[in-house]
Motif scaffolding. Structure first.
Motif, PDB file in Angstrom:
ATOM      1  N   LEU A  45       0.886  -0.962   0.040  1.00 54.58           N
ATOM      2  CA  LEU A  45      -0.089   0.053  -0.014  1.00 54.58           C
ATOM      3  C   LEU A  45       0.744   1.268  -0.006  1.00 54.58           C
ATOM      4  O   LEU A  45       0.507   2.287  -0.774  1.00 54.58           O
ATOM      5  CB  LEU A  45      -0.955  -0.077   1.137  1.00 54.58           C
ATOM      6  N   PRO A  46       2.001   1.349   0.904  1.00 55.44           N
ATOM      7  CA  PRO A  46       2.912   2.560   0.883  1.00 55.44           C
ATOM      8  C   PRO A  46       3.160   2.898  -0.761  1.00 55.44           C
ATOM      9  O   PRO A  46       3.533   4.056  -1.073  1.00 55.44           O
ATOM     10  CB  PRO A  46       3.834   2.273   1.785  1.00 55.44           C
ATOM     11  N   GLU A  47       3.924   1.925  -1.446  1.00 55.52           N
ATOM     12  CA  GLU A  47       4.401   2.096  -2.653  1.00 55.52           C
ATOM     13  C   GLU A  47       3.123   2.501  -3.778  1.00 55.52           C
ATOM     14  O   GLU A  47       3.525   3.393  -4.400  1.00 55.52           O
ATOM     15  CB  GLU A  47       5.078   0.801  -3.277  1.00 55.52           C
ATOM     16  N   ALA A  48       1.932   1.804  -3.620  1.00 55.47           N
ATOM     17  CA  ALA A  48       0.916   2.275  -4.623  1.00 55.47           C
ATOM     18  C   ALA A  48       0.600   3.687  -4.293  1.00 55.47           C
ATOM     19  O   ALA A  48       0.021   4.110  -5.208  1.00 55.47           O
ATOM     20  CB  ALA A  48      -0.109   1.562  -4.312  1.00 55.47           C
ATOM     21  N   LEU A  49       0.604   3.936  -3.164  1.00 57.16           N
ATOM     22  CA  LEU A  49       0.427   5.555  -2.853  1.00 57.16           C
ATOM     23  C   LEU A  49       1.548   6.610  -2.748  1.00 57.16           C
ATOM     24  O   LEU A  49       1.466   7.606  -2.104  1.00 57.16           O
ATOM     25  CB  LEU A  49      -0.334   5.530  -1.414  1.00 57.16           C
ATOM     26  N   THR A  50       2.548   6.029  -3.521  1.00 58.39           N
ATOM     27  CA  THR A  50       3.888   7.065  -3.604  1.00 58.39           C
ATOM     28  C   THR A  50       3.280   8.408  -4.349  1.00 58.39           C
ATOM     29  O   THR A  50       2.770   8.066  -5.341  1.00 58.39           O
ATOM     30  CB  THR A  50       4.923   6.339  -3.913  1.00 58.39           C
ATOM     31  N   GLY A  51       3.732   9.543  -3.782  1.00 59.88           N
ATOM     32  CA  GLY A  51       3.355  10.767  -4.421  1.00 59.88           C
ATOM     33  C   GLY A  51       1.788  11.017  -4.457  1.00 59.88           C
ATOM     34  O   GLY A  51       1.654  12.320  -4.937  1.00 59.88           O
ATOM     35  N   VAL A  52       0.944  10.433  -3.673  1.00 62.97           N
ATOM     36  CA  VAL A  52      -0.365  10.753  -3.289  1.00 62.97           C
ATOM     37  C   VAL A  52      -0.510  11.800  -2.212  1.00 62.97           C
ATOM     38  O   VAL A  52      -0.050  11.353  -0.973  1.00 62.97           O
ATOM     39  CB  VAL A  52      -1.303   9.473  -3.269  1.00 62.97           C
ATOM     40  N   TYR A  53      -1.201  12.963  -2.327  1.00 60.91           N
ATOM     41  CA  TYR A  53      -1.652  13.903  -1.155  1.00 60.91           C
ATOM     42  C   TYR A  53      -2.595  13.241  -0.447  1.00 60.91           C
ATOM     43  O   TYR A  53      -3.693  13.289  -0.774  1.00 60.91           O
ATOM     44  CB  TYR A  53      -1.570  15.169  -1.601  1.00 60.91           C
ATOM     45  N   LEU A  54      -2.451  12.570   0.532  1.00 57.86           N
ATOM     46  CA  LEU A  54      -3.365  11.879   1.368  1.00 57.86           C
ATOM     47  C   LEU A  54      -4.431  12.844   2.136  1.00 57.86           C
ATOM     48  O   LEU A  54      -5.450  12.376   2.614  1.00 57.86           O
ATOM     49  CB  LEU A  54      -2.793  10.892   2.242  1.00 57.86           C
ATOM     50  N   ASP A  55      -3.868  14.155   2.310  1.00 58.71           N
ATOM     51  CA  ASP A  55      -4.895  14.852   2.870  1.00 58.71           C
ATOM     52  C   ASP A  55      -5.897  15.707   1.816  1.00 58.71           C
ATOM     53  O   ASP A  55      -6.857  16.381   2.097  1.00 58.71           O
ATOM     54  CB  ASP A  55      -4.126  16.288   3.639  1.00 58.71           C
ATOM     55  N   LEU A  56      -5.365  15.478   0.575  1.00 56.45           N
ATOM     56  CA  LEU A  56      -6.309  15.741  -0.412  1.00 56.45           C
ATOM     57  C   LEU A  56      -7.119  14.869  -1.128  1.00 56.45           C
ATOM     58  O   LEU A  56      -8.364  15.101  -1.537  1.00 56.45           O
ATOM     59  CB  LEU A  56      -5.411  16.575  -1.757  1.00 56.45           C
ATOM     60  N   ALA A  57      -6.740  13.575  -1.373  1.00 57.98           N
ATOM     61  CA  ALA A  57      -7.435  12.532  -2.101  1.00 57.98           C
ATOM     62  C   ALA A  57      -7.761  11.571  -0.734  1.00 57.98           C
ATOM     63  O   ALA A  57      -7.065  10.861  -0.475  1.00 57.98           O
ATOM     64  CB  ALA A  57      -6.361  11.641  -3.061  1.00 57.98           C
ATOM     65  N   ALA A  58      -9.124  11.048  -1.000  1.00 59.99           N
ATOM     66  CA  ALA A  58      -9.658  10.098   0.165  1.00 59.99           C
ATOM     67  C   ALA A  58      -9.114   8.731  -0.585  1.00 59.99           C
ATOM     68  O   ALA A  58      -9.075   8.651  -1.929  1.00 59.99           O
ATOM     69  CB  ALA A  58     -11.208  10.359   0.036  1.00 59.99           C
ATOM     70  N   VAL A  59      -9.063   7.946   0.388  1.00 59.53           N
ATOM     71  CA  VAL A  59      -8.620   6.658   0.022  1.00 59.53           C
ATOM     72  C   VAL A  59      -9.716   5.593   0.419  1.00 59.53           C
ATOM     73  O   VAL A  59      -9.804   5.628   1.745  1.00 59.53           O
ATOM     74  CB  VAL A  59      -7.343   6.174   0.273  1.00 59.53           C
TER      75      VAL A  59
END
Length: 640
Positions: free
Chosen positions: A135-149
């Motif tokens: 999961l951390p690699e899949a979400l590399t570069g994703v702004y988790l405060d902007l994109a809901a998961v």
């Protein structure tokens, strides 16, 4: 500025119209077309369409048919939407699904989606798919405060949640900014796998996660009430809604028993429903779902604000085809439109090639751009509850809600969703619904464009890398096109083995004006089973026999008008039999001439409304020599 006086009847200059007048006009039209309705009311009933769950779509709705007013958007019972402003501020949440087990490709696809209009991510983890640890690699570069998961990790939801919480901490995401769903759904997992032994333990784990989310991450929900396992097993809309209600109630009981308040427990649930190309039923389903859940919340003592159901719409897998998959773009567009109009909070459009395996970048781009067009160019979200006030939609919503509530009550009487799954009640009832629908599909009463209707035998198949297999062993997963696609697979196998498709000869009697309607019908029917057609036209029996011999076909079908059948069918059938035809069929219902046709050598009849799947299976066996059972194409009760 001219202002119309309040209460001015705009139609005052026109004579009042009454339903009886309209019925009389309909009666006259039907009589001219050959129907003989007893009266105007019977004429109106003749135009009524039967829908699943005992519902009916009538040809005319008036203010007299309108049910109790559904209230206002953003207020109980939330029929018209969960928020007063609907989706008018920013549109609904465009949520893209990712199930590629390769972490690098998943990350590339995730970033591409977020850069081109996607607002949130739906990641399938665990099992044969993307490892939870990735999961951390899949979400590399994703702004988790902007994109809901939103996570979907099956029984591994606890481990997946731990990974996501760790990412929030590592990237210093404010707890108030985190948003998404942990995807815990123990009863949905039981429905998919049939396993009952671990449901209680998984539910306890889910309630613990819900307590943490409620205390630390107010924007993250712990549980998903996923109705897709029931829809994908063949459930009707009312059955899908009833199962989701029963599941939601089970989770609500567990959460409140663990110490959460009713309002806090409601805030930990997100409901996932299928959206298909039946746009009005889909619109009504999402509206009815909110009304039903608002009633559950009301009797549970919840506050009004907490009673609005959070909805995630996913375009239906059941409607997707592997053959002529390009048509899926049209199906998902209609389904997405219906979900948006129905008031879904988040919408996932499955790529058009999803029935074939993992989607390619083009398919994912079309999926997300479908939503962009509806939002940005069609301005679909600029109106709150676009379907509101439609007498048909309001009445359909009312009737569907009542049917779903009745099924929900039956599940509750059986001990709740977990008990109903374990006893087989849910599976048996859904299986009966799918069996009934399968008959309509086999008889082409429910057409599948590009498969059972207007097939394209020469299409070049798309090849996709197989996707990871999801959990199985419980409720089946069905698709509308599967019976016809199995016949096409048999045709492909014959083509690969012999270099030619199974072929049938069409003997078109007379001129084009006489035979075109039935020739077109017959060609469309046979090609739906992978049987190519060739033929000739005219009335010369000898010429037909010569053309049949040259075609290399083994089976022939006569196509023309009833009048020309009476003049030429006997001689042509006899000539085709003499030329070596194993079977000679006739397109149309024989009526009183059946005995005469059969005496002349006609072996069976094909007509609209018959069992096309059985007929085509028998013909494939006859033509390819794979079997000798041909009763399916000779029994008039099964004519296609």
């Amino acid at each position: 500025m001219n202002v119309l006086p309040e209460g001015l009847p705009l139609a005052a200059e026109f004579p009042a119209a009454h339903r009886e007048q309209w019925q009389q006009l309909v009666e006259g039209v039907l009589r001219k077309s050959g129907a003989q309705p007893a009266d105007g009311a019977a004429a109106e009933r003749a135009l009524t369409t039967e829908l699943p769950d005992g519902l009916r779509a009538r040809p005319l709705y008036t203010a007299e048919d309108a049910p109790t007013p559904p209230g206002y958007p953003g207020f109980p019972p939330f029929v018209r939407g969960g928020r007063p402003q609907g989706s008018t501020v920013a549109g609904w949440d465009v949520r893209q699904r990712h199930a590629d087990p390769d972490r690098r490709r998943t990350n590339e696809a995730v970033l591409a989606d977020l850069e081109h209009g996607v607002g949130s991510l739906w990641l399938e983890l665990g099992g044969a798919g993307l490892p939870v640890s990735a999961l951390p690699e899949a979400l590399t570069g994703v702004y988790l405060d902007l994109a809901a998961v939103s996570l979907d990790a099956g029984p591994e939801f606890g481990a997946a949640a731990a990974q996501l919480f760790a990412l929030y901490e590592q990237r210093e995401v404010s707890p108030g900014a985190a948003a998404g769903n942990l995807g815990a759904d123990p009863l949905g997992l039981q429905a998919r796998t049939g396993e009952t032994g671990r449901t209680a333990a998984l539910l306890a784990e889910a309630t613990a996660l819900a307590a943490r989310c409620a205390a630390e991450y107010p924007g993250v929900r712990a549980l998903t009430v996923d109705a897709l396992p029931y829809h994908e097993a063949g459930a009707s809309p009312a059955q899908e809604l009833g199962c989701s209600l029963a599941t939601g109630v089970a989770y609500l009981r567990a959460l409140t028993a663990a110490g959460l308040s009713v309002d806090a427990a409601l805030g930990q649930l997100e409901f996932r429903y299928a959206a298909d190309a039946d746009q009005f039923l889909t619109i009504a389903k999402f509206r009815a779902a909110r009304r039903l859940w608002a009633r559950v919340a009301e009797v549970s003592g919840a506050g009004a604000e907490a009673s609005a159901q959070r909805q995630h719409a996913v375009t239906s897998r059941v409607m997707m085809t592997a053959r002529d998959p390009w048509v899926n773009m049209l199906r998902t567009t209609v389904a997405c439109l219906a979900a948006g109009v129905g008031g879904a909070d988040a919408v996932t459009v499955l790529p058009f090639d999803s029935a074939l395996g993992l989607p390619d970048p083009f398919a994912r781009r079309i999926a997300r751009n479908t939503q962009s067009v509806l939002l940005e160019e069609s301005h679909l979200a600029r109106v709150v509850d676009p379907a509101g006030g439609s007498w048909y939609v309001e009445q359909l919503t009312e009737e569907l809600a009542r049917a779903a509530w009745a099924w929900f009550q039956e599940i509750e009487r059986a001990g709740g969703q977990q008990a109903a799954l374990g006893s087989g009640l849910v599976g048996e009832r859904i299986a009966a619904t799918w069996a009934e629908r399968s008959v309509k599909l086999a008889r082409r009463r429910e057409p599948v464009t590009g498969v059972s209707e207007f097939p394209h035998l020469d299409e070049q198949p798309l090849v996709r890398e197989p996707g990871p297999a999801g959990p199985g062993g419980g409720l089946p997963q069905v698709r509308r096109a599967e019976a016809y696609e199995a016949l096409r697979d048999r045709s492909d196998a014959h083509l690969a083995a012999t270099g030619a498709r199974p072929t049938l000869f069409l003997a078109s009697l007379g001129t084009a004006s006489a035979h075109t309607a039935r020739t077109t019908f017959a060609a469309n029917l046979f090609q739906a089973g992978g049987i190519a057609t060739t033929g000739a036209e005219g009335t010369d029996a000898v010429a037909f026999a010569e053309a049949f011999t040259a075609s290399g076909a083994a089976v022939a079908c006569l196509c023309s008008s009833d009048a020309l059948y009476g003049e030429h069918a006997g001689a042509v059938a006899a000539a085709l039999k003499a030329a070596g035809a194993r079977r000679v069929l006739l397109a149309g219902r024989p009526g009183e001439q059946r005995a005469a046709y059969e005496a002349a050598g006609v072996d069976g009849f094909v007509a609209a409304g018959g069992d096309a799947v059985a007929t085509l299976a028998g013909l494939l066996a006859e033509i390819t020599g794979a079997g000798t059972d041909t009763t399916s194409s000779t029994d008039e009760s099964k004519v296609a």
